[in-house]
Design a protein around this motif. Structure first.
Motif, PDB file in Angstrom:
ATOM      1  N   LEU A 179     -20.068  78.289  30.910  1.00 43.05           N
ATOM      2  CA  LEU A 179     -20.126  79.153  29.737  1.00 43.05           C
ATOM      3  C   LEU A 179     -19.360  80.464  29.901  1.00 43.05           C
ATOM      4  N   PRO A 180     -19.503  81.211  31.002  1.00 41.94           N
ATOM      5  CA  PRO A 180     -18.765  82.487  31.102  1.00 41.94           C
ATOM      6  C   PRO A 180     -17.260  82.331  30.977  1.00 41.94           C
ATOM      7  N   ALA A 181     -16.693  81.283  31.570  1.00 40.80           N
ATOM      8  CA  ALA A 181     -15.248  81.091  31.470  1.00 40.80           C
ATOM      9  C   ALA A 181     -14.828  80.840  30.028  1.00 40.80           C
ATOM     10  N   LEU A 182     -15.640  80.103  29.289  1.00 40.63           N
ATOM     11  CA  LEU A 182     -15.321  79.867  27.883  1.00 40.63           C
ATOM     12  C   LEU A 182     -15.339  81.162  27.087  1.00 40.63           C
ATOM     13  N   VAL A 183     -16.336  81.986  27.335  1.00 42.10           N
ATOM     14  CA  VAL A 183     -16.452  83.236  26.586  1.00 42.10           C
ATOM     15  C   VAL A 183     -15.298  84.168  26.934  1.00 42.10           C
ATOM     16  N   ARG A 184     -14.939  84.236  28.219  1.00 45.75           N
ATOM     17  CA  ARG A 184     -13.774  85.045  28.585  1.00 45.75           C
ATOM     18  C   ARG A 184     -12.526  84.533  27.885  1.00 45.75           C
ATOM     19  N   SER A 185     -12.408  83.224  27.738  1.00 47.69           N
ATOM     20  CA  SER A 185     -11.258  82.650  27.068  1.00 47.69           C
ATOM     21  C   SER A 185     -11.192  83.100  25.611  1.00 47.69           C
ATOM     22  N   LEU A 186     -12.350  83.225  24.973  1.00 49.73           N
ATOM     23  CA  LEU A 186     -12.378  83.703  23.597  1.00 49.73           C
ATOM     24  C   LEU A 186     -11.829  85.117  23.507  1.00 49.73           C
ATOM     25  N   ARG A 187     -12.217  85.960  24.435  1.00 47.69           N
ATOM     26  CA  ARG A 187     -11.726  87.337  24.415  1.00 47.69           C
ATOM     27  C   ARG A 187     -10.232  87.391  24.685  1.00 47.69           C
ATOM     28  N   TYR A 188      -9.767  86.631  25.672  1.00 47.20           N
ATOM     29  CA  TYR A 188      -8.335  86.627  25.981  1.00 47.20           C
ATOM     30  C   TYR A 188      -7.535  86.064  24.808  1.00 47.20           C
ATOM     31  N   GLY A 189      -8.063  85.001  24.190  1.00 52.71           N
ATOM     32  CA  GLY A 189      -7.365  84.443  23.051  1.00 52.71           C
ATOM     33  C   GLY A 189      -7.269  85.432  21.910  1.00 52.71           C
ATOM     34  N   ASP A 190      -8.311  86.253  21.740  1.00 51.53           N
ATOM     35  CA  ASP A 190      -8.306  87.225  20.663  1.00 51.53           C
ATOM     36  C   ASP A 190      -7.238  88.286  20.886  1.00 51.53           C
ATOM     37  N   VAL A 191      -7.115  88.799  22.119  1.00 49.34           N
ATOM     38  CA  VAL A 191      -6.149  89.865  22.382  1.00 49.34           C
ATOM     39  C   VAL A 191      -4.725  89.337  22.338  1.00 49.34           C
ATOM     40  N   ARG A 192      -4.520  88.046  22.579  1.00 45.58           N
ATOM     41  CA  ARG A 192      -3.176  87.469  22.528  1.00 45.58           C
ATOM     42  C   ARG A 192      -2.857  86.862  21.172  1.00 45.58           C
ATOM     43  N   GLY A 193      -3.794  86.919  20.249  1.00 49.28           N
ATOM     44  CA  GLY A 193      -3.556  86.350  18.934  1.00 49.28           C
ATOM     45  C   GLY A 193      -3.545  84.839  18.937  1.00 49.28           C
ATOM     46  N   THR A 194      -4.216  84.211  19.889  1.00 52.71           N
ATOM     47  CA  THR A 194      -4.245  82.752  20.003  1.00 52.71           C
ATOM     48  C   THR A 194      -5.452  82.211  19.248  1.00 52.71           C
ATOM     49  N   GLY A 195      -5.253  81.111  18.516  1.00 51.98           N
ATOM     50  CA  GLY A 195      -6.370  80.504  17.806  1.00 51.98           C
ATOM     51  C   GLY A 195      -7.393  79.926  18.760  1.00 51.98           C
ATOM     52  N   THR A 196      -8.654  80.319  18.577  1.00 52.62           N
ATOM     53  CA  THR A 196      -9.707  79.874  19.508  1.00 52.62           C
ATOM     54  C   THR A 196     -10.895  79.279  18.753  1.00 52.62           C
ATOM     55  N   GLU A 197     -10.661  78.760  17.535  1.00 54.51           N
ATOM     56  CA  GLU A 197     -11.784  78.254  16.758  1.00 54.51           C
ATOM     57  C   GLU A 197     -12.474  77.097  17.465  1.00 54.51           C
ATOM     58  N   ALA A 198     -11.682  76.147  17.985  1.00 58.21           N
ATOM     59  CA  ALA A 198     -12.287  75.003  18.681  1.00 58.21           C
ATOM     60  C   ALA A 198     -13.027  75.457  19.923  1.00 58.21           C
ATOM     61  N   LEU A 199     -12.481  76.434  20.617  1.00 57.80           N
ATOM     62  CA  LEU A 199     -13.129  76.943  21.812  1.00 57.80           C
ATOM     63  C   LEU A 199     -14.454  77.611  21.474  1.00 57.80           C
ATOM     64  N   ALA A 200     -14.494  78.345  20.349  1.00 57.48           N
ATOM     65  CA  ALA A 200     -15.726  79.010  19.933  1.00 57.48           C
ATOM     66  C   ALA A 200     -16.814  77.999  19.614  1.00 57.48           C
ATOM     67  N   GLU A 201     -16.437  76.879  18.983  1.00 48.44           N
ATOM     68  CA  GLU A 201     -17.439  75.848  18.664  1.00 48.44           C
ATOM     69  C   GLU A 201     -18.019  75.247  19.937  1.00 48.44           C
ATOM     70  N   VAL A 202     -17.160  74.949  20.909  1.00 49.27           N
ATOM     71  CA  VAL A 202     -17.662  74.379  22.164  1.00 49.27           C
ATOM     72  C   VAL A 202     -18.541  75.388  22.890  1.00 49.27           C
ATOM     73  N   ALA A 203     -18.140  76.659  22.895  1.00 48.36           N
ATOM     74  CA  ALA A 203     -18.939  77.697  23.565  1.00 48.36           C
ATOM     75  C   ALA A 203     -20.309  77.830  22.927  1.00 48.36           C
ATOM     76  N   ALA A 204     -20.357  77.828  21.590  1.00 46.68           N
ATOM     77  CA  ALA A 204     -21.658  77.941  20.909  1.00 46.68           C
ATOM     78  C   ALA A 204     -22.546  76.739  21.224  1.00 46.68           C
ATOM     79  N   GLY A 205     -21.952  75.541  21.204  1.00 45.51           N
ATOM     80  CA  GLY A 205     -22.750  74.360  21.534  1.00 45.51           C
ATOM     81  C   GLY A 205     -23.230  74.377  22.972  1.00 45.51           C
ATOM     82  N   LEU A 206     -22.382  74.836  23.866  1.00 47.57           N
ATOM     83  CA  LEU A 206     -22.759  74.920  25.275  1.00 47.57           C
ATOM     84  C   LEU A 206     -23.898  75.923  25.465  1.00 47.57           C
ATOM     85  N   ALA A 207     -23.818  77.046  24.759  1.00 45.94           N
ATOM     86  CA  ALA A 207     -24.885  78.049  24.860  1.00 45.94           C
ATOM     87  C   ALA A 207     -26.213  77.478  24.390  1.00 45.94           C
ATOM     88  N   GLU A 208     -26.202  76.722  23.294  1.00 42.72           N
ATOM     89  CA  GLU A 208     -27.449  76.132  22.792  1.00 42.72           C
ATOM     90  C   GLU A 208     -28.040  75.164  23.806  1.00 42.72           C
TER      91      GLU A 208
END
Length: 824
Positions: free
Chosen positions: A533-562
């Motif tokens: 989970l932490p690596a996925l969340v860090r990826s979301l932040r890095y994707g945001d600062v680079r302008g990279t689409g991370t919608e699929a990553l966010a869905e997997v992270a949310a499911g993993l957290a649950e």
């Protein structure tokens, strides 16, 4: 011609590889003899590359690199410096229009030889393919060092010092350009008679091939042939053998299809400390001796003085004069013709370094060894991936350098973002040119710090990575997809997803995400999910600062957290001490990930979308707080995990101070086993979580710990002492000292009027806005003037909300983390 004018047969010039004295002697002998062709010890496949040595962009040190076409990792280097006799011979031949050829055993055999031995054990790319040595000499072979034997015979205990006295400092005697080679050839002949092959068994095959090439050159050019080779081979090339006997030695040699090119080399890689088999201890010193036309000691001392002055060492002209005099005196006392490296080093230590070895180590690293990096012209053969890398390096103005340096990148700048992508892609390809390091300036996600250093072996890594694609982007994409398929664990896949975002590989990310989703769905181990989970969340932040689409990553992270939320409470039951400590680490990692999950989302969206994101983030945090409450209240959960859960709730404001004190009081009651209570304390105030400061500022909690500790029975105290010692020894000295003073005079005796009014020692009932406003002038100085900051109304929450502060920070080149750091 022979070894001397007037004889017959080829001119054999036996040399020491990378010896400046040998290089000067070779030049003098070639000028005196004027041969029609020059034969040089080296792989014949490189004959077509000799002409590149005359290119104005070719600057030694360089190396011939041979690698197997299908297995680029199987390779060998033939390094050449400016002071290498082979390089001098090549340059002389090109300047005089004389054909030059390599006559050593072809690389196709060299790389295939010993294949069975290499398959038995993994090795780094071979560096023992230098002129004068084959890769993978049998382990049982005991090789003698001819120079060491000659030095010992002459009464020297150091072969380098003997070589300097006999060759480097004396030169050609009586104007005879051939005398040094005649003497050295006779000495090697005596050694070969005494020691046979001296452990160089494979040299018999190499020498047979060289004899055949010399005969072929004699048929074409007569006896006007000069041969530049290692002195050890001279007696073998003089030997009278038949063509049939030599060909018999070459029959049945293994073969491997090989490619050859020039690559940059470094002085540091010429040194023995780097593991290079035919290296020298002091390439920088030898380069100086070769390049200094006159007064080499005076010029060397001047170099040393300049270096030390650049490092703010007080070195004057008088120091240089005294150091030269001392070096000359030491040479005379030791019976040496001229000061060598030993004498100059002793003089520098005594005069310029005032007897200290600390600045002397700098002199050795920067000058005696050195960081000189050679250059190869663009016309040199290269794999397509290497050409694409060269193009990117020029476009991004990121020049390879041998000396280690730090590179600060601001990812909001286009060129810096491109540099970051290149370095991350190269790391995916195992081309470790840059290594990420902690930034000294900011913790913002838009900043990166790299430590760069180009090593010659990276040329082999580039050739190896060429199997993945012809460009850096294509190769990194293919390598990432292959790594995702072969990943062993869920954490490996999540880490790879993070690296794909950092490297901006949009084509590889869908493949990695699909494999990640499949692995996450099948993996029931909560520990694995918590690690991922932490690596996925860090990826979301890095994707945001680079302008990279991370919608699929966010869905997997949310499911993993649950899934972590559901599986964590049962996974924490019935754990031993080691497993409980590991689980506490998982809880901390998940807590940090939940805190970051969703941060920054919704920027630039409408208010309705922002509200939905805010509610989603609050829902995730709320569910996580529910999990922590469950963990804190279950007796089957280890004490270290229960204590950590209470502390995390307290830090998030999801648990009141009164309730935290009540839970601590229950755990520290006499009915609880001392070991379990100590583990609870470890989880609550240990692990580098700032628990020491919590006890300093909340004397009620400190009083509970103190009362429990004084009531632990003597027989149980011995069992809990190691755990308590580990907990409190992690505190900073100032915190430990303050806690000791508070305990000495008794917790609760420090109460103030404010503390008494609040009912909670150390805390006021309301926010002290006057003290909070005091930080605003400092913020104005750090962030610069901005009209959006209302200093007069800063204390009013209605006029200065957190978003205002965030906007000011972003407009002035800072992020939320920077602002938080300043506030602290």
């Amino acid at each position: 011609m022979s070894d001397r004018d007037g004889g017959t047969g080829p001119l054999l010039l036996g040399v020491r590889h990378h010896g400046p004295g040998s290089a000067r002697a070779v030049r003098a002998a070639l000028e005196a003899a004027g041969p029609r062709t020059v034969l040089i010890e080296g792989p014949p496949e490189a004959d077509a590359l000799i002409a590149l040595a005359a290119d104005e962009d070719m600057r030694p040190p360089v190396a011939l690199l041979a690698h197997v076409v299908d297995e680029p990792g199987r390779s060998a280097f033939w390094p050449l410096a400016e002071f290498s006799p082979e390089w001098v011979a090549i340059r002389w031949a090109l300047e005089h229009g004389v054909p030059a050829r390599f006559i050593d055993l072809p690389a196709t055999h060299t790389l295939a030889w010993g294949r069975e031995e290499r398959e038995d054990q993994e090795q780094e790319p071979s560096e023992k393919g230098e002129p004068g040595g084959l890769p993978s000499e049998p382990a049982e072979a005991v090789r003698i060092d001819p120079l060491a034997v000659l030095a010992e015979t002459a009464g020297y205990d150091d072969a380098e010092r003997w070589w300097e006295d006999v060759i480097e400092h004396r030169g050609a005697r009586d104007g005879d350009a051939f005398a040094p080679f005649e003497v050295l050839g006779e000495a090697m002949g005596a050694l070969r008679e005494a020691f046979g092959t001296g452990g160089h068994e494979r040299d018999l095959v190499r020498e047979a091939y060289m004899r055949l090439q010399v005969r072929a050159a004699q048929r074409e050019f007569g006896d006007d042939v000069a041969v530049v080779c290692g002195a050890w081979h001279v007696p073998a090339l003089r030997q009278r053998t038949t063509v049939a006997a030599d060909r018999a030695l070459l029959k049945g040699l293994p073969k491997a299809k090989a490619d050859m090119t020039w690559v940059p080399w470094t002085h540091r890689r010429l040194s023995r400390m780097s593991g290079y088999g035919a290296g020298i201890d002091s390439p920088g010193w030898y380069g100086h001796l070769f390049g200094a036309a006159d007064r080499p000691i005076e010029r060397w001392m001047t170099k040393v003085a300049r270096l030390l002055r650049d490092e703010d060492r007080p070195v004057s002209s008088a120091h240089v004069i005294e150091a030269v005099r001392l070096a000359d005196t030491l040479a005379a006392m030791r019976g040496r013709p001229l000061p060598g490296l030993t004498e100059t080093t002793d003089a520098v230590r005594a005069v310029m370094c005032e007897g200290s070895d600390v600045p002397l180590a700098l002199v050795h690293d920067r000058l005696v060894v050195g960081d000189v990096l050679g250059e190869v012209p663009a016309a040199a053969p290269a794999v397509p991936l290497q050409r694409d890398l060269d193009r990117l390096q020029r476009r991004l103005r990121l020049k390879p350098e041998a000396q280690e340096r730090e590179l600060e990148l601001d990812l909001r700048k286009e060129n810096d973002a491109g540099r970051s992508r290149l370095l991350h892609r190269l790391r995916l390809l195992a081309i470790e040119w840059g290594e990420p390091t902690a930034s000294r300036g900011s913790t913002g996600t838009f900043r990166e710090t790299w430590r760069l250093r180009w090593e010659p072996e990276l040329a082999v890594r580039v050739a190896e990575a060429g199997v993945w694609g012809t460009t850096v982007l294509a190769a990194a994409t293919a390598k990432a997809e292959a790594d995702a398929v072969g990943a062993r664990s869920l954490a490996d896949v999540t880490g790879l997803a993070e690296r794909c975002l950092l490297a901006e590989l949009p084509d590889a990310l869908p493949v990695v995400m699909r494999i990640l989703a499949d692995r996450a769905a099948l993996d029931a181990d909560v520990g694995h999910l918590a690690q991922a989970l932490p690596a996925l969340v860090r990826s979301l932040r890095y994707g945001d600062v680079r302008g990279t689409g991370t919608e699929a990553l966010a869905e997997v992270a949310a499911g993993l957290a649950e899934r972590v939320f559901v599986g964590l409470p049962p996974a924490c039951a019935a754990l031993d001490a080691d497993a409980a400590e590991e689980m506490r680490g998982h809880v901390d990692a998940v807590h940090g990930a939940v805190g970051l999950l969703g941060e920054g989302e919704g920027q630039g969206e409408d208010s309705a979308s922002q509200g939905e994101n805010s509610a989603s983030r609050a829902g995730i945090r709320g569910r996580w707080h529910g999990v922590l409450r469950t963990l804190s209240g279950r007796d089957t959960v280890p004490g270290v995990v229960r204590g950590r859960a209470v502390r995390l709730l307290l830090d998030d404001g999801a648990l009141g101070q009164e309730e935290a004190a009540r839970l601590m009081g229950l755990v520290l009651s006499p009915g609880t086993e001392p070991a379990d209570a100590a583990a609870w304390i470890e989880g609550f105030v240990g692990g580098g979580s700032g628990g020491g400061m919590l006890l300093v500022h909340d004397e009620r909690l400190l009083g509970l710990v103190d009362a429990w500790l004084t009531g632990v029975p003597g027989d149980a105290f011995t069992d809990v002492l190691p755990l308590l010692r580990r907990t409190f020894s992690a505190y900073e000295p100032g915190v430990r000292r303050t806690l000791g003073e508070l305990v000495r005079r008794g917790p609760g005796t420090r109460g103030s009027a404010t503390a008494t009014a609040s009912g909670i020692p150390g805390f006021a009932p309301d926010l002290d806005t006057a003290r909070a406003d005091a930080v605003l002038p400092v913020l104005r100085l750090l962030l610069g003037p901005d009209e959006t900051v209302d200093v007069e109304g800063a204390g009013d929450p209605s006029t200065n909300d957190s978003s205002t502060h965030t906007n000011v920070a972003n407009e002035n080149g800072a992020d939320d983390n920077d602002l938080v750091g300043v506030g602290r």
